[in-house]
Structures are given as C-alpha cells and as structure tokens.
Design a protein around this motif. Structure first.
Motif, PDB file in Angstrom:
ATOM      1  N   GLU A 183      35.408  43.040  35.158  1.00 46.26           N
ATOM      2  CA  GLU A 183      34.773  43.669  36.345  1.00 46.26           C
ATOM      3  C   GLU A 183      34.589  45.390  36.635  1.00 46.26           C
ATOM      4  O   GLU A 183      33.345  46.012  37.014  1.00 46.26           O
ATOM      5  N   CYS A 184      35.296  46.064  35.904  1.00 46.12           N
ATOM      6  CA  CYS A 184      35.226  47.521  35.791  1.00 46.12           C
ATOM      7  C   CYS A 184      35.692  47.870  34.395  1.00 46.12           C
ATOM      8  O   CYS A 184      36.714  48.441  34.094  1.00 46.12           O
ATOM      9  N   PRO A 185      34.452  47.622  33.486  1.00 37.95           N
ATOM     10  CA  PRO A 185      34.816  48.130  31.879  1.00 37.95           C
ATOM     11  C   PRO A 185      35.007  49.294  31.651  1.00 37.95           C
ATOM     12  O   PRO A 185      35.457  49.872  30.662  1.00 37.95           O
ATOM     13  N   ASN A 186      34.391  50.320  32.501  1.00 37.72           N
ATOM     14  CA  ASN A 186      34.593  51.717  31.999  1.00 37.72           C
ATOM     15  C   ASN A 186      35.221  52.477  33.007  1.00 37.72           C
ATOM     16  O   ASN A 186      35.329  53.907  33.110  1.00 37.72           O
ATOM     17  N   SER A 187      36.396  51.812  33.725  1.00 41.65           N
ATOM     18  CA  SER A 187      37.521  52.453  34.553  1.00 41.65           C
ATOM     19  C   SER A 187      38.382  53.191  33.696  1.00 41.65           C
ATOM     20  O   SER A 187      39.322  52.491  32.860  1.00 41.65           O
ATOM     21  N   GLY A 188      38.835  54.466  33.656  1.00 40.22           N
ATOM     22  CA  GLY A 188      39.589  55.099  33.025  1.00 40.22           C
ATOM     23  C   GLY A 188      41.204  55.004  33.504  1.00 40.22           C
ATOM     24  O   GLY A 188      42.044  54.559  32.593  1.00 40.22           O
ATOM     25  N   MET A 189      41.303  54.368  34.765  1.00 42.14           N
ATOM     26  CA  MET A 189      42.375  54.070  35.334  1.00 42.14           C
ATOM     27  C   MET A 189      42.950  52.785  34.721  1.00 42.14           C
ATOM     28  O   MET A 189      44.268  52.568  34.236  1.00 42.14           O
ATOM     29  N   LEU A 190      42.040  51.770  34.577  1.00 41.27           N
ATOM     30  CA  LEU A 190      42.532  50.499  33.943  1.00 41.27           C
ATOM     31  C   LEU A 190      42.587  50.515  32.432  1.00 41.27           C
ATOM     32  O   LEU A 190      43.447  49.938  31.881  1.00 41.27           O
TER      33      LEU A 190
ATOM     34  N   ALA B 150      43.751  52.989  31.039  1.00 41.88           N
ATOM     35  CA  ALA B 150      44.961  53.664  30.482  1.00 41.88           C
ATOM     36  C   ALA B 150      46.237  52.746  30.871  1.00 41.88           C
ATOM     37  O   ALA B 150      47.215  52.860  30.060  1.00 41.88           O
ATOM     38  N   GLU B 151      46.150  52.016  31.832  1.00 37.06           N
ATOM     39  CA  GLU B 151      46.889  50.743  32.367  1.00 37.06           C
ATOM     40  C   GLU B 151      47.070  49.840  31.107  1.00 37.06           C
ATOM     41  O   GLU B 151      48.234  49.594  30.808  1.00 37.06           O
ATOM     42  N   SER B 152      46.110  49.560  30.497  1.00 35.57           N
ATOM     43  CA  SER B 152      46.024  48.640  29.561  1.00 35.57           C
ATOM     44  C   SER B 152      46.636  49.265  28.086  1.00 35.57           C
ATOM     45  O   SER B 152      47.280  48.503  27.542  1.00 35.57           O
ATOM     46  N   ILE B 153      46.779  50.534  27.931  1.00 35.55           N
ATOM     47  CA  ILE B 153      47.230  51.392  26.952  1.00 35.55           C
ATOM     48  C   ILE B 153      48.714  50.981  27.127  1.00 35.55           C
ATOM     49  O   ILE B 153      49.628  50.739  26.186  1.00 35.55           O
ATOM     50  N   LEU B 154      49.153  51.350  28.272  1.00 37.04           N
ATOM     51  CA  LEU B 154      50.635  51.374  28.771  1.00 37.04           C
ATOM     52  C   LEU B 154      51.230  49.924  28.543  1.00 37.04           C
ATOM     53  O   LEU B 154      52.497  49.756  28.162  1.00 37.04           O
ATOM     54  N   MET B 155      50.442  48.857  28.778  1.00 33.87           N
ATOM     55  CA  MET B 155      51.032  47.484  28.737  1.00 33.87           C
ATOM     56  C   MET B 155      50.914  46.934  27.162  1.00 33.87           C
ATOM     57  O   MET B 155      51.304  45.896  26.927  1.00 33.87           O
ATOM     58  N   GLU B 156      50.217  47.663  26.519  1.00 30.87           N
ATOM     59  CA  GLU B 156      50.342  47.270  24.857  1.00 30.87           C
ATOM     60  C   GLU B 156      51.613  47.354  24.278  1.00 30.87           C
ATOM     61  O   GLU B 156      52.155  48.375  24.370  1.00 30.87           O
ATOM     62  N   PRO B 157      51.806  46.495  23.311  1.00 32.68           N
ATOM     63  CA  PRO B 157      53.016  47.097  22.381  1.00 32.68           C
ATOM     64  C   PRO B 157      52.893  48.238  21.545  1.00 32.68           C
ATOM     65  O   PRO B 157      51.581  48.437  21.283  1.00 32.68           O
ATOM     66  N   ARG B 158      53.739  48.801  21.154  1.00 34.28           N
ATOM     67  CA  ARG B 158      53.660  50.017  20.504  1.00 34.28           C
ATOM     68  C   ARG B 158      52.945  50.066  18.890  1.00 34.28           C
ATOM     69  O   ARG B 158      52.528  51.076  18.851  1.00 34.28           O
ATOM     70  N   GLN B 159      52.785  48.684  18.397  1.00 34.14           N
ATOM     71  CA  GLN B 159      52.156  48.723  17.201  1.00 34.14           C
ATOM     72  C   GLN B 159      50.775  48.697  17.636  1.00 34.14           C
ATOM     73  O   GLN B 159      50.026  49.190  16.460  1.00 34.14           O
TER      74      GLN B 159
ATOM     75  N   LYS C 251      38.262  41.087  47.618  1.00 32.42           N
ATOM     76  CA  LYS C 251      36.934  40.285  47.916  1.00 32.42           C
ATOM     77  C   LYS C 251      36.174  41.121  48.802  1.00 32.42           C
ATOM     78  O   LYS C 251      34.766  41.138  48.649  1.00 32.42           O
ATOM     79  N   LEU C 252      36.572  41.864  49.714  1.00 26.38           N
ATOM     80  CA  LEU C 252      35.975  42.834  50.568  1.00 26.38           C
ATOM     81  C   LEU C 252      35.375  44.092  49.926  1.00 26.38           C
ATOM     82  O   LEU C 252      34.454  44.693  50.340  1.00 26.38           O
ATOM     83  N   ASN C 253      36.085  44.515  48.929  1.00 26.28           N
ATOM     84  CA  ASN C 253      35.999  45.714  48.104  1.00 26.28           C
ATOM     85  C   ASN C 253      35.863  45.400  46.613  1.00 26.28           C
ATOM     86  O   ASN C 253      36.630  45.941  45.976  1.00 26.28           O
ATOM     87  N   PRO C 254      34.663  44.815  46.116  1.00 29.80           N
ATOM     88  CA  PRO C 254      34.725  44.413  44.729  1.00 29.80           C
ATOM     89  C   PRO C 254      34.431  45.921  43.768  1.00 29.80           C
ATOM     90  O   PRO C 254      34.111  46.967  44.497  1.00 29.80           O
ATOM     91  N   LYS C 255      34.805  45.770  42.493  1.00 30.62           N
ATOM     92  CA  LYS C 255      34.867  46.754  41.513  1.00 30.62           C
ATOM     93  C   LYS C 255      35.674  48.273  42.005  1.00 30.62           C
ATOM     94  O   LYS C 255      35.074  49.376  41.685  1.00 30.62           O
ATOM     95  N   LYS C 256      36.748  47.939  42.575  1.00 32.72           N
ATOM     96  CA  LYS C 256      37.999  49.291  42.873  1.00 32.72           C
ATOM     97  C   LYS C 256      38.957  49.064  42.125  1.00 32.72           C
ATOM     98  O   LYS C 256      39.671  48.099  42.191  1.00 32.72           O
ATOM     99  N   PRO C 257      39.077  50.014  41.191  1.00 28.84           N
ATOM    100  CA  PRO C 257      40.035  49.914  40.088  1.00 28.84           C
ATOM    101  C   PRO C 257      41.466  50.006  40.625  1.00 28.84           C
ATOM    102  O   PRO C 257      42.457  49.554  40.236  1.00 28.84           O
ATOM    103  N   GLU C 258      41.636  50.776  41.805  1.00 33.14           N
ATOM    104  CA  GLU C 258      42.828  51.005  42.481  1.00 33.14           C
ATOM    105  C   GLU C 258      43.430  49.719  42.892  1.00 33.14           C
ATOM    106  O   GLU C 258      44.699  49.513  42.817  1.00 33.14           O
ATOM    107  N   LEU C 259      42.616  49.095  43.832  1.00 33.61           N
ATOM    108  CA  LEU C 259      43.098  47.549  43.858  1.00 33.61           C
ATOM    109  C   LEU C 259      43.721  46.667  42.687  1.00 33.61           C
ATOM    110  O   LEU C 259      44.566  46.078  42.928  1.00 33.61           O
ATOM    111  N   TRP C 260      42.797  46.456  41.816  1.00 35.35           N
ATOM    112  CA  TRP C 260      43.160  46.033  40.498  1.00 35.35           C
ATOM    113  C   TRP C 260      44.546  46.645  40.013  1.00 35.35           C
ATOM    114  O   TRP C 260      45.660  46.053  39.697  1.00 35.35           O
ATOM    115  N   ILE C 261      44.673  47.821  39.976  1.00 38.22           N
ATOM    116  CA  ILE C 261      45.863  48.925  39.238  1.00 38.22           C
ATOM    117  C   ILE C 261      47.037  48.049  40.213  1.00 38.22           C
ATOM    118  O   ILE C 261      48.191  47.692  39.978  1.00 38.22           O
TER     119      ILE C 261
END
Length: 920
Positions: free
Chosen positions: A776-783, A785-794, A741-751
C-alpha cells in the motif's frame, strides 16, 4: 482352369476381418455394419499406426507443397472451415484442461516427493539457524580438510620434487666467464681455448679514464688545460647514442632540408629546421654555422635571429650569468636589421646582467617601437624608484592613450588630485572602459566619499549604456564581488544599487534578488549579498518574507546587533506580521534582556491585539522564566481577547503541569464544546482521565474524538495504546483496522499495528502485515526501516540496499542503516573494517535531511559518545541546539512529560540518547 470360382467369394467374412489389414489398411464402421472397428493398441502389427496418424495426414493431405491437395487453391471457404475446426479444437482442449493440469500437478508432486532437492532436505536445519546465539555463531570453526592437513604435515619431509634442467643450466651459466661478445651490427667472435673475462675489460676502462683525468689535472697547473675536468663526466653522461634507425631518419631529414634551403634560400623556417636537425644530431657547432648562414640569407626574419641567439647560449650551464659576447653581438646586429621587433629588444635586454644596461636597451627599443605595450611594461618593471616609474607611466600613456591598464597604474602612483585628473583624462581616451569608472569610485572610497561613489557608478552605467558598450547585470555582479575581495565595500554596494535591477521584471524582483543573494553567499561574497538585501528591502519594504530572510542572513553571517536593526526596521514597515515581532522578541530574550523582550511584545499587542501567537509568546516568555502568576494572567486575558483552540489547549496544558488536573479537564471540556474538531482536546482529556484511573471515561473521550476527528492519526494511536496497556489486544486491533479503513496509505497506522503484533508475539502475522503495508505504501521510509529491523541479521544488508533504491533521501532509512553499522553487537561491519567515518557520514546525512526529528540527533549523539572525541560530541550538541528539534517519537515523549518541562535541549539530548532501543 480360369473359370473355377473360389469358394470364399460372395461369402461373409470372418468376425473382425478387415480387408488389406496386412498392407496397412484400417477398418471403419457404418450404420449397417457394426464390428469392423477394433482397438489396435494391443496389435503388434498396428502398434505405431495411431502414433503416426497426424504425421501421415500432414504428409498426404497437408497444406504444404508436397500434400495431396497442394495443387488446389486455398479459398475463402477453406479459411472459414479451418477457423471452425480451430475453434472446435480449442473448445475440446479447454474441456480437458482442468483434468490435464491436475494430472500434471500430481505427477510433479510425486516426482518431487521421490526426488527432493538438497536445499529442501536441510530446510528444517536452516530454520533452526535463527535460534543460534551470538557465541554459537562465533564458535563455528573455519571450513577445512583436517585430514589433508595432517597428511601434509606427516609427509612434508618425505616428498621430493625434481629440479628442471633449465634451472641447473642457468645456474651454471651465472658463474662461468663469457667467451663471446655480441655487438649490435657486428659479429659474434670466439677464440677456441681462450676465455675472455668481461669484468677485466670494465676495470681496464676505468683505469684508462683515471689516467686521462690525471693528465688533464697535471696540465691545468701549467696553464694548458683543454678539457674541463668538472664537466667532463657530465658531458659524457649527456651524450645521446643514436640507433641505426634514428641516424637514418636524421640523414633523410638533413637531405630534405638541404634541398629546401638550396631551392629557396630566403625561406627562414628552412634554416631553422636545418639548424635544429644538426642540434638533435649532437653537432652544435655545425648548427650554429647553419643558423649564421640563415641570418645572412634572411636578415628580416626575427625567428631566425632568436634561434641563433638561443643556440649561442645553449652549451652554458648558467644562462643567467654566462652570456657569450657572440650572442650579444648577434642580437645587436639583429636589432639593426629589424629595429621594430619587440621580441629582439626584450631578448637583448635579458642577455644583460646589469639593470642599468637592461633599461638602456629597453628605452632604445621604445624609440623605435613607442606603441609597444610589452616594452613599456618591461621598462617600467625595471624601475625601482616610484618617481621614475611614474615618469615612465606618464610617457607610456602619452604614447599609448588607449591602454586602460597603463592609465590605472599611473593613477595609483599619483596623489588624490592628480589621480582624479589622470582618470578623467583616461575616461576621455577610453570612453567604453568600465574599469576606469570603478577605479574612480575606489579612489573616492579611499577618501571616504560614499556619496561620490554612488554618483560615479551611476554616471558610469548610464554613460556605458549610452555608448552601447554597457555590461549585463551578471557581469556587474561579478565586478561587485571583485571589489569586495579587494576590500572596496562602498564601491561594491554602489555597483549593486546601480545595476541589480537591470533587466529584471517588476513581478520577479523579489525572487531574482533572493537567488542572487544566495549565490553570493555560496561564493563567499557576504558584503555583496548584504548589499542586495539592503537594496531589495529599500525597494520592496512591505514584503514580510524578504525581511525575514534578511534577518536570518544577519543572524548567520552578521551579528546580533545587525539582526536587531533589521528586525526593528521590519516591524515598522510590516507591523501586522507577528512572525517578525516574535523573532525580534526572541532575539532580545536570548541575549538576556528579558525586559526588552517584554517591551517588544507589548508593542506587538498594540498592532496585533487579537493575535493568538503574540499572546502565547508572551505566556511562554513568562512561564519559562518561572513567572507563573504573570503567565496565568496572560492566559486568562488571551482566552478573552484571542479566543482560539490553541489558547484553550495551552491553558489545559498549563493547568496540568501545575497539578490542577480537574481544572485541566474542565479547560479541555470547554474547548471541546467550542471546537469539536480540534483533536488535541480529546487527546489531553483522555490521558488525564487515564491518569486518574477513569478508564471508561478515557475510552469514551477517545471514541468521541475519533468520531469528530476521524483523520487524526495520533488520536487513533492513543486509543489503541490505551487498550494495549489494559491487555485488550483484540479491541486495539479493531481500532487500528477501522483507522486504516478511514485513513488509507498512512504508514504510521501500519507501524502501530505491526508493533502491536510484535508485542503479542505474533511475528509471522507482523511480517504479513508489513508486506501488505509495503504494497500500500511502497516508498514509505518508515515502513522500509521497520522491515530492515525485522529481517534476520544475515539479510539486513541486502534489505538496506533495496530500501535505498526505493527511497531517494529518506531519514528513517539512513538512520536505521547507520544503526545497523553502529549498534550491531557481533557483526559490526564498520567496526571490523575500521570505517567509523562512513558510519558518521550516514548520521550526518540523516540529520541534514530531517533536522527537526530529535530521535535522529539522539542516535547521532549516542554514536559520538561511544566512538567520537569530545570535540565531535560538542559539535553534535551545538548543531542540535541550533536545529531546535520538535518531533520524534522518543523525543516528544520525553519533552511532553510534565516533569521535564524545564529541561534544555542539551539535557533532553543526553537523556534520550540513553533510552534508545538497540538494533534488535
């Protein structure tokens, strides 16, 4: 009979009676009459009446041309009435909307429950696919019809396919002897009852050819040979058989050209065309006669004579040794007719095999055409003796004084003194040539006269500018690079000093010269770039950034000694720049001269007594060389003379590494009292308190830091991680929620919050949070990358492609894609297809985009250890050492550990590459 009154007239009608009901009439109600209205839904006579009301109304009273009121005008009142009725309809429709939508939804749900889709029937089975192990995936058999294969195997020998008749006929025709010959343009003949064997015709032809060659060979011994046996077969193969269409075209062209030469016999191109037509038709002798006639009719055309010479030597295999005398005589006659033709003289020299004869012909041609540069060049190239060539060049420059190339060639053959005279004379004859000035500078450079090089180039630039033929700075820069490629470095530097400032605004000089130097480096012109930097530093000696760029240039393309010379000059002109002092001290330290580095830093103190960077560099120098007491004394003095948060922070870290925990705490507390907004004090103090077991104090410290430094993302993260280690997940969630809430659009906090839920086993909640984070951060490479890691391998491959589209060059996305292709345990796409080089290219892109992240280098090195050669592994290590990374989650965690303070970059790379997480 007509006066009888019916008894029903004047009487009340029966209940529900409607007049004309059988003819389609409908009832209506009034205030005085209630009862005629009725429900016609169940009446078979009126079953379709209500359904067709709207249609019937449109037909009878509609607005089209066929309605009842079609002939009436459409007025403003009608329009207003229509709007009112339309508003009424919309209001009524809105009132019934909810009920209608509810009914439609119920009907749709009922329909889907009764008729489910196939994919919905197997949804529970598809969800269970995620629980399959790798071995179970690998053991799934290939799809196939086993029953069909068995039936095919059983009935393989029982099947029979009839052969078509066309195949049998073609097989029969292959073995029979042809009884007809079909020649193009002729008739197909056949003799009844007689079989003609074409194979015998071929054998007979070969026998006849052999007999003729034997006869020719026999005649050769008697001296009456008329055919060359070695070239007979070759000439037969070279015969071109013309088709009827081609022969017709040649005949038409021959007629047209004959008409042309007869109409205008002085037209040289006509005779050349006529000769070439005969040449194409294969009549070389006729072509020679035609071109000879052309030479008689057009004696002043050099093209005709050259064509005649070509045709006279066309039938010789070796045109360099076998030159017919007719061609020589022909060209001799040609140069008599046209003595000023340079082409004829050069062609005549080529027909001679003796170099002496060639020289005689060319010199004879120079008598008639003394101003021909081509003839002079051809004649000079034939001279094998340097003195003869010099004499010829002397004559050439007298005959053609405006040719710069001849003057320069003569100057190269002369001695130093004579060359200077030649170039001076050339400059007077060709005053607008910059090549002569550059050649004069090169001549002086060969004699090591550096000052004269500068003088000549400066005079040349001024003279050319005065004559109005001066070049711009880009062309002079190209000439400087050309001089560098020929090895004339002094001339290159002189050109740069004299021309690099041409047309450049004073405010743009620095950036323009830096861009010029970069361009030269890209083209490989290192000395030219060095000359640009030298001139820029001499012109702008107080620019710190320029000195730093020049130092880095020498480090990359020069030597350490050259770099130190640049830095030594830099600190004299910019003594207040601590960056230059530190760079110089580091280079001296890296070369092994510790005392020299100390002396440089002591000089830096004289100019920057209160600069914290100098103090901390001196501390680092002593500390990394295990001079603990000297380092401690330096920190004490730094806290007195250069009181800054970094100095106190380094002091606390130093005490912590020495094991003085209480002293480190005290340093942090003093730092907090002086600099409340410096977040690293709270981080270090909180970690120390947690290490000593005082969890409550650590929480209080982190809480105080979050109040004073609300924008410090690492501080919020450390506070949440403390609660996670103590199994206080609810408190950790609340901390991270407040931080977001105090630091919006910070991908590190979301991660951090996503990983928190994954550790707690809340996978669905983690995915939901990831979706919100990407919103909130549609172009964050960190997020991503995390979404790719959480996807099933198919689905990881498709997710990776989507991430690449969203981000242009993000290192996190590149790294996770490379990890996908390299650390996948079963579906190793790159390994199965043997495309390891492509995986390597992904890692190369990653470290090129962000070389300061040590985690990326660790992944790259782990890949090379698994699949690369020792040379490739060493190359990654060297590049990592050169990049000197400072960031990275795992990298910083290892480096900041007190037990690893003396580890080199290579050791850190080795260790971090072994603790990397898998792709899962």
């Amino acid at each position: 009979m007509y006066t009888v009154v019916k008894d029903f007239l004047g009487k009340k009608g029966p209940s529900g009676y409607v007049a004309g009901l059988g003819r389609g009439a409908t009832g209506f109600t009034t205030r005085a009459d209630i009862g005629p209205g009725r429900d016609f839904a169940g009446d078979p006579l009126l079953a379709n009446t209500e359904d067709n009301d709207d249609e019937e109304y449109d037909k009878r009273y509609g607005d089209d041309d066929t309605g009842l009121f079609a002939s009436l005008p459409y007025t403003k009142e009608d329009e207003d009435a229509d709007k009112v009725w339309e508003a009424v309809d919309m209001a009524m429709d809105e009132r019934r909307k909810k009920r209608r939508e509810k009914g439609e939804k119920e009907r749709l749900e009922k329909f889907r429950a009764e008729n489910p889709k196939i994919q919905e029937q197997f949804s529970d089975v598809k969800r269970k696919l995620a629980e399959l192990t790798e071995d179970e995936w690998a053991s799934i058999p290939e799809v196939g019809d086993i029953r069909a294969k068995k039936m095919k195997k059983q009935h393989k020998m029982d099947r029979f396919t009839p052969v078509p008749d066309s195949l049998l006929v073609s097989a029969r025709q292959e073995n029979e002897i042809a009884n007809s010959i079909d020649v193009k343009g002729g008739l197909s003949t056949a003799t009844s009852g007689i079989m003609t064997d074409l194979k015998q015709f071929g054998e007979a032809r070969e026998k006849v050819l052999g007999i003729k060659l034997d006869q020719i060979t026999t005649k050769q011994g008697s001296g009456s040979q008329s055919v060359d046996p070695t070239g007979y077969l070759t000439s037969m193969e070279s015969l071109i058989v013309k088709s009827d269409a081609e022969l017709g075209d040649i005949e038409k062209a021959r007629q047209l050209i004959d008409s042309l030469v007869k109409t205008n016999p002085k037209h040289a191109p006509g005779w050349i065309s006529a000769a070439r037509i005969e040449e194409v038709a294969g009549r070389l002798k006729v072509a020679r006669n035609v071109i000879a006639k052309g030479c008689e009719m057009c004696p002043q055309s050099e093209d005709v004579w050259l064509e005649a010479a070509r045709l006279f030597v066309r039938d010789f295999n070796d045109v360099l040794t076998k030159k017919p005398e007719e061609a020589k005589l022909l060209l001799a006659n040609a140069v008599r007719q046209i003595p000023t033709s340079v082409k004829l003289w050069i062609q005549a020299s080529k027909f001679e095999n003796d170099a002496k004869e060639k020289r005689l012909i060319l010199r004879r041609g120079l008598e008639f055409v003394p101003d021909s540069i081509r003839l002079w060049k051809e004649a000079i190239e034939l001279e094998t003796d340097e003195e003869d060539a010099r004499i010829m060049l002397a004559g050439a420059v007298e005959a053609i004084p405006y040719n710069v190339e001849l003057w320069l060639a003569l100057a190269k053959l002369e001695t130093y003194q004579n060359a200077r005279k030649v170039l001076n004379k050339a400059r007077r004859n060709c005053p607008t040539s910059h090549e002569i000035w550059i050649a004069a500078a090169k001549l002086e450079e060969a004699q090591s006269n550096e000052s004269l090089c500068d003088t000549i180039i400066q005079k040349g630039v001024a003279s050319l500018a005065q004559l109005g033929s001066g070049m711009d700075r880009d062309k002079w820069l190209s000439e400087a690079e050309l001089c560098e490629r020929t090895g004339n470095i002094l001339t290159c530097q002189a050109i740069i000093r004299a021309t690099i400032g041409m047309g450049v605004d004073e405010d743009d000089r620095k950036h323009t010269w830096i861009d010029d130097a970069k361009s030269c480096v890209e083209r490989g012109s290192i000395h030219t770039a060095r000359a640009i930097y030298a001139h820029a530093l001499q012109t702008l000696p107080n620019r710190k950034g320029l000195w730093r760029r020049a130092a880095y240039f020498e480090k990359e393309h020069g030597s350490r000694e050259e770099m130190e010379k640049v830095l030594e000059k830099a600190v004299k002109y910019c003594p207040q720049s601590h960056v230059l002092w530190l760079l110089w001290a580091k280079e001296r330290w890296m070369s092994g001269d510790l005392n020299g580095a100390r002396s440089i830093l002591s000089e830096a103190f004289n100019s920057n007594a209160n600069d914290e960077n100098i103090w901390l560099a001196a501390f680092k120098l002593e500390y990394q060389n295990n001079e603990i007491e000297r380092a401690k004394v330096i920190l004490e003095k730094a806290r007195e003379q250069a009181d800054s948060p970094r100095v106190w922070m380094k002091s606390a870290v130093f005490e912590r590494q020495q094991g003085n925990i209480e002293m480190a705490k005290e340093m942090c507390k003093i730092g907090i009292s002086k600099y409340k907004s410096f977040d690293k004090f709270y981080m270090i103090l909180g970690q120390l308190e947690e290490k000593t077991g005082d969890i409550s104090a650590a929480r209080n410290t982190f809480e105080q830091g979050m109040r004073n430094c609300p924008n410090s993302i690492p501080l919020w993260t450390l506070a949440a991680q403390l609660e996670v280690r103590k199994d206080k997940l609810i408190i950790a969630r609340s901390i991270l929620e407040k931080a977001r809430k105090l630091n919006p659009k910070k991908p590190e906090l979301w991660i951090e919050v996503i990983r928190l839920e994954l550790k707690g086993g809340n996978t669905n909640l983690a995915k939901s949070l990831l979706a919100k984070a990407l919103q909130e951060c549609p172009n964050s490479g960190m997020l991503l990358a995390e979404s790719i890691l959480m996807e099933p391998r198919q689905t990881r491959k498709g997710k990776s492609a989507d991430a690449l589209k969203r981000t242009d060059n993000d290192p996190y996305v590149h790294c996770v894609i490379a990890r996908y292709f390299c650390f996948h345990s079963t579906i190793r796409l790159f390994w199965q297809e043997r495309k390891l080089e492509k995986a390597r290219s992904w890692f190369t892109k990653t470290v090129a985009i962000d070389p300061d992240n040590g985690d990326f280098w660790s992944y790259f090195y782990a890949y090379e250890k698994a699949h690369g050669t020792p040379e490739q592994q060493n190359q990654v290590i060297e590049q990592c050492i050169k990049a000197d990374p400072k960031h990275g989650e795992l990298w910083q965690k290892f480096v900041k550990d007190d037990a690893n303070r003396n580890c080199s970059i290579k050791d850190t790379l080795e260790h971090v590459s072994t603790i990397l997480p898998s792709f899962y």
